[in-house]
Motif scaffolding. Structure first.
Motif, mmCIF file in Angstrom:
data_model
loop_
_atom_site.group_PDB
_atom_site.id
_atom_site.type_symbol
_atom_site.label_atom_id
_atom_site.label_comp_id
_atom_site.label_asym_id
_atom_site.label_seq_id
_atom_site.Cartn_x
_atom_site.Cartn_y
_atom_site.Cartn_z
ATOM 1 N N LEU A 33 0.858 -1.182 0.000
ATOM 2 C CA LEU A 33 0.000 0.000 0.000
ATOM 3 C C LEU A 33 0.890 1.226 0.000
ATOM 4 N N VAL A 34 0.636 2.145 -0.932
ATOM 5 C CA VAL A 34 1.372 3.403 -0.988
ATOM 6 C C VAL A 34 0.365 4.539 -0.867
ATOM 7 N N VAL A 35 0.629 5.442 0.062
ATOM 8 C CA VAL A 35 -0.270 6.553 0.362
ATOM 9 C C VAL A 35 0.473 7.854 0.086
ATOM 10 N N GLY A 36 -0.196 8.800 -0.571
ATOM 11 C CA GLY A 36 0.455 10.084 -0.817
ATOM 12 C C GLY A 36 -0.403 10.989 -1.671
ATOM 13 N N GLY A 37 0.097 12.182 -1.903
ATOM 14 C CA GLY A 37 -0.569 13.095 -2.806
ATOM 15 C C GLY A 37 -0.524 12.569 -4.234
ATOM 16 N N ARG A 38 -1.437 13.058 -5.054
ATOM 17 C CA ARG A 38 -1.532 12.516 -6.419
ATOM 18 C C ARG A 38 -0.231 12.704 -7.196
ATOM 19 N N ARG A 39 0.407 13.859 -7.045
ATOM 20 C CA ARG A 39 1.628 14.081 -7.826
ATOM 21 C C ARG A 39 2.757 13.167 -7.355
ATOM 22 N N HIS A 40 2.788 12.861 -6.058
ATOM 23 C CA HIS A 40 3.813 11.942 -5.569
ATOM 24 C C HIS A 40 3.567 10.521 -6.074
ATOM 25 N N LEU A 41 2.322 10.109 -6.080
ATOM 26 C CA LEU A 41 2.002 8.770 -6.566
ATOM 27 C C LEU A 41 2.294 8.644 -8.059
ATOM 28 N N ASP A 42 1.956 9.681 -8.814
ATOM 29 C CA ASP A 42 2.208 9.643 -10.258
ATOM 30 C C ASP A 42 3.693 9.570 -10.558
ATOM 31 N N ALA A 43 4.503 10.277 -9.742
ATOM 32 C CA ALA A 43 5.950 10.306 -9.996
ATOM 33 C C ALA A 43 6.652 9.031 -9.559
ATOM 34 N N ALA A 44 5.991 8.223 -8.719
ATOM 35 C CA ALA A 44 6.659 7.050 -8.139
ATOM 36 C C ALA A 44 6.776 5.888 -9.108
ATOM 37 N N GLY A 45 5.967 5.865 -10.175
ATOM 38 C CA GLY A 45 6.029 4.769 -11.127
ATOM 39 C C GLY A 45 5.665 3.427 -10.518
ATOM 40 N N LEU A 46 4.587 3.385 -9.789
ATOM 41 C CA LEU A 46 4.192 2.171 -9.077
ATOM 42 C C LEU A 46 3.632 1.129 -10.031
ATOM 43 N N PRO A 47 3.904 -0.158 -9.783
ATOM 44 C CA PRO A 47 3.274 -1.214 -10.592
ATOM 45 C C PRO A 47 1.786 -1.258 -10.305
ATOM 46 N N ALA A 48 1.042 -1.791 -11.260
ATOM 47 C CA ALA A 48 -0.420 -1.813 -11.148
ATOM 48 C C ALA A 48 -0.895 -2.657 -9.971
ATOM 49 N N SER A 49 -0.081 -3.587 -9.508
ATOM 50 C CA SER A 49 -0.500 -4.484 -8.430
ATOM 51 C C SER A 49 -0.498 -3.824 -7.057
ATOM 52 N N VAL A 50 0.134 -2.655 -6.948
ATOM 53 C CA VAL A 50 0.248 -1.994 -5.645
ATOM 54 C C VAL A 50 -1.004 -1.171 -5.374
ATOM 55 N N GLU A 51 -1.595 -1.397 -4.218
ATOM 56 C CA GLU A 51 -2.748 -0.585 -3.798
ATOM 57 C C GLU A 51 -2.260 0.819 -3.468
ATOM 58 N N ARG A 52 -3.055 1.803 -3.812
ATOM 59 C CA ARG A 52 -2.653 3.182 -3.527
ATOM 60 C C ARG A 52 -3.845 3.972 -3.019
ATOM 61 N N ILE A 53 -3.554 4.983 -2.181
ATOM 62 C CA ILE A 53 -4.572 5.891 -1.651
ATOM 63 C C ILE A 53 -4.085 7.314 -1.869
ATOM 64 N N VAL A 54 -4.918 8.110 -2.562
ATOM 65 C CA VAL A 54 -4.606 9.523 -2.751
ATOM 66 C C VAL A 54 -5.032 10.265 -1.497
ATOM 67 N N LEU A 55 -4.075 10.955 -0.874
ATOM 68 C CA LEU A 55 -4.379 11.650 0.374
ATOM 69 C C LEU A 55 -5.359 12.791 0.143
ATOM 70 N N GLY A 56 -6.405 12.793 0.913
ATOM 71 C CA GLY A 56 -7.361 13.886 1.009
ATOM 72 C C GLY A 56 -7.643 14.027 2.492
ATOM 73 N N PRO A 57 -8.866 13.720 2.915
ATOM 74 C CA PRO A 57 -9.117 13.633 4.358
ATOM 75 C C PRO A 57 -8.227 12.557 4.976
ATOM 76 N N LEU A 58 -7.606 12.878 6.108
ATOM 77 C CA LEU A 58 -6.592 11.989 6.662
ATOM 78 C C LEU A 58 -7.193 10.757 7.344
ATOM 79 N N ALA A 59 -8.326 10.902 8.004
ATOM 80 C CA ALA A 59 -8.880 9.800 8.800
ATOM 81 C C ALA A 59 -9.131 8.536 7.981
ATOM 82 N N PRO A 60 -9.773 8.612 6.779
ATOM 83 C CA PRO A 60 -9.981 7.376 6.010
ATOM 84 C C PRO A 60 -8.678 6.702 5.608
#
Length: 428
Positions: A33-60
Motif C-alpha cells: 500500500l502506498v499513500v500520498g498526494g496525487r503528484r507523488h504517486l504519479d511520480a513514483a512509477g508504481l506497478p499496477a499491483s500496488v494498492e494506492r490511496i490519494v491523500l485527502g481527508p486523513l482519517a480514512p
C-alpha cells in the motif's frame, strides 16, 4: 524502554522538494500500500499491483493503513520535503506509535526556499498557517525579522499580504511555489500590497517574510529568533520620555505579567506615551500596535522601538476612533486617564480575545473602569501599587523615595466568552 514492533514498519518518505527526484526503488520495493498526494504517486512509477490511496481527508487513509499494519503488510507513505517538520509524521505517530515508523526525510520546503535566496535560516521563525488561524502567522511576521510561513487554503500570500499591508507594509514577501519542479518552480519577491492583489493559485508551499531593516548577529549558537530578552520591566532611563510621563518599571512589571505577551499574539498599547509597554511586549515576541494622539509621542515611540531593535506599529490618533482599523488584539494595555477612559476600556474589552490591563492614577475612575470590564464579560481584579525606591542622601546614607501610587486593574475573559487561542504551529 524499547517496545517490540508488532507490525511491519510504515516507511515515510520525504520527496518532491528541493531536488525534485522520486523515491528510490529500494524504498518502494515490496510495498503493498502506498499513500500520498496525487503528484507523488504519479511520480513514483508504481506497478499496477500496488494498492494506492490519494491523500485527502486523513482519517480514512489512516483507517485503511491500520488494516494493512495489523496484518503486517508493508505500507509506504510519500510526503513533501521533511515529513517530520509540520508534516504527517505527527499523525502517524499518534495513531500507530513512533516505534513503527521508518522516516526518510527529504529537504523541507523552508530549507529549499531559503536556499534559493542564498540565505541562512538558523535565525528564522517558522509558523504553519495550514489548517490554522492565519492571525498567528501574521502576528509572527510582524514581530520577527525573518519568518517562514507554511501556507494553506485561506492563508496564502494574498491573505498574508493584505494583513501585513495594513500594519507592516515595509516587509518583503518571498513567495515560493512548486519547489523542486523544474518546469513550474517559482520564487518571487513582492511587497505585501502586491501580494494582496494577486491570485497565486494552489502551488504555493511557503512564504518568507523579511524585514530587511533589521538584521540579527552573525554568530549563532542556538537556532531560532534568539533567546529573548535577558530582563524586562526596564528602567525608565532606558526609554526616551517627556517629563517622567512613562509607566514606571514596577507598574510595567505587573502589567507585563498580566498581559502575557508571546509570539503569535497581538497587543495594543493604547495611550502609549513613550511606548515603554509596547516596546517591552515586542521584546517578548508579540506583535504590537501602539496608539498615541501626540505627534511628539509618536516620534518617541518609534525612536524607542528602533533603539531596542523591535518593530512597533504606531498609530497616530486618539482612541477610541483610532482603534477602528486595527486587527483584534489578544491583550490590551490602556494608560492615561480622563473622562473618556471607561468608554475606551469598554471598546478595547469588546475586541480583546484574552485580557485588558488598565493603569490609572485617579481613584474616581476605578469603579467605572471595573464596570466597563465587567459589562464586556471580563472577570476583573486589581491592586494599588505604591512603591518606595532607595535614594542616596549626603553622608553615604539612604532614604526611601516614594513614587506616585497607581491603580492597576485587569480583566480576563471568562471561559464562556473567550476566543480560542492557538499557539501550535510555531517553531522558534
Amino acid at each position: 524502554m524499547n517496545r517490540p514492533i508488532t507490525g511491519r514498519p510504515i516507511t515515510v518518505v520525504g520527496t518532491g522538494t528541493g531536488t525534485g527526484t522520486a523515491p528510490g526503488g529500494e524504498l518502494l520495493a515490496g510495498a503493498e500500500l502506498v499513500v500520498g498526494g496525487r503528484r507523488h504517486l504519479d511520480a513514483a512509477g508504481l506497478p499496477a499491483s500496488v494498492e494506492r490511496i490519494v491523500l485527502g481527508p486523513l482519517a480514512p487513509a489512516l483507517d485503511a493503513m491500520e488494516e494493512y499494519v495489523a496484518k503486517e503488510r508493508r505500507v509506504v507513505v510519500l510526503a513533501s520535503g521533511d515529513p517530520g517538520f509540520f508534516g504527517i509524521v505527527r499523525a502517524l505517530a499518534e495513531r500507530f506509535g513512533a516505534h513503527r515508523l521508518d522516516v526518510r526525510p527529504g529537504v523541507s520546503s523552508v530549507a529549499t526556499a531559503f536556499a534559493r535566496l542564498g540565505l541562512t535560516w538558523d535565525d528564522a521563525v517558522v509558523v504553519s498557517a495550514h489548517g490554522r488561524d492565519p492571525r498567528t502567522a501574521v502576528n509572527v511576521c510582524r514581530a520577527h525579522p525573518k519568518v517562514a510561513v507554511l501556507t494553506g487554503p485561506g492563508a496564502g500570500p494574498a491573505e498574508l499580504g493584505a494583513a501585513l499591508a495594513r500594519s507592516a507594509p515595509g516587509r518583503v514577501l518571498v513567495v515560493a511555489g512548486a519547489l523542486g519542479d523544474p518546469a513550474g518552480e517559482r520564487v518571487e519577491r513582492v511587497s505585501p500590497g502586491e501580494a494582496a492583489g494577486r491570485d497565486w493559485g494552489t502551488a504555493v508551499s511557503v512564504v518568507l517574510c523579511l524585514d530587511e531593516t533589521r538584521t540579527l548577529g552573525p554568530v549563532r549558537t542556538l537556532a531560532g529568533p534568539g533567546v529573548g530578552p535577558a530582563g524586562w520591566a526596564l528602567d525608565e532611563g532606558d526609554f526616551a520620555h517627556r517629563d517622567s510621563m512613562i509607566t514606571k518599571f514596577e507598574v510595567r512589571a505587573l502589567a507585563l505579567a498580566r498581559l502575557g505577551p508571546r509570539s503569535g499574539d497581538l497587543v495594543w498599547d493604547v495611550g502609549s506615551g513613550s511606548g515603554s509597554v509596547a516596546v517591552e511586549c515586542a521584546r517578548l515576541g508579540a506583535a504590537v500596535s501602539a496608539v498615541e494622539k501626540a505627534a511628539d509621542g509618536v516620534a518617541r515611540i518609534r525612536a524607542n522601538a528602533e533603539a531596542h531593535g523591535v518593530d512597533v506599529h504606531v498609530v497616530h490618533g486618539s482612541a477610541p476612533d483610532a482603534l477602528a482599523g486595527l486587527d483584534d488584539p489578544d491583550a490590551v494595555f490602556v494608560g492615561g486617564g480622563g473622562r473618556e477612559l471607561p468608554g475606551i476600556v469598554g471598546r478595547c474589552a469588546r475586541r480583546a480575545r484574552r485580557t485588558v490591563v488598565v493603569a490609572m492614577a485617579a481613584l474616581d475612575r476605578v469603579p467605572a473602569v471595573r464596570a466597563a470590564l465587567g459589562d464586556a464579560g471580563f472577570d476583573c481584579d486589581g491592586v494599588l501599587l505604591h512603591s518606595s525606591r532607595l535614594a542616596p542622601l549626603p553622608g553615604d546614607v539612604t532614604r526611601l523615595a516614594a513614587t506616585n501610587p497607581v491603580f492597576l486593574l485587569w480583566g480576563v475573559k471568562d471561559a464562556v466568552g473567550a476566543h480560542p487561542v492557538h499557539r501550535e504551529g510555531v517553531a522558534l
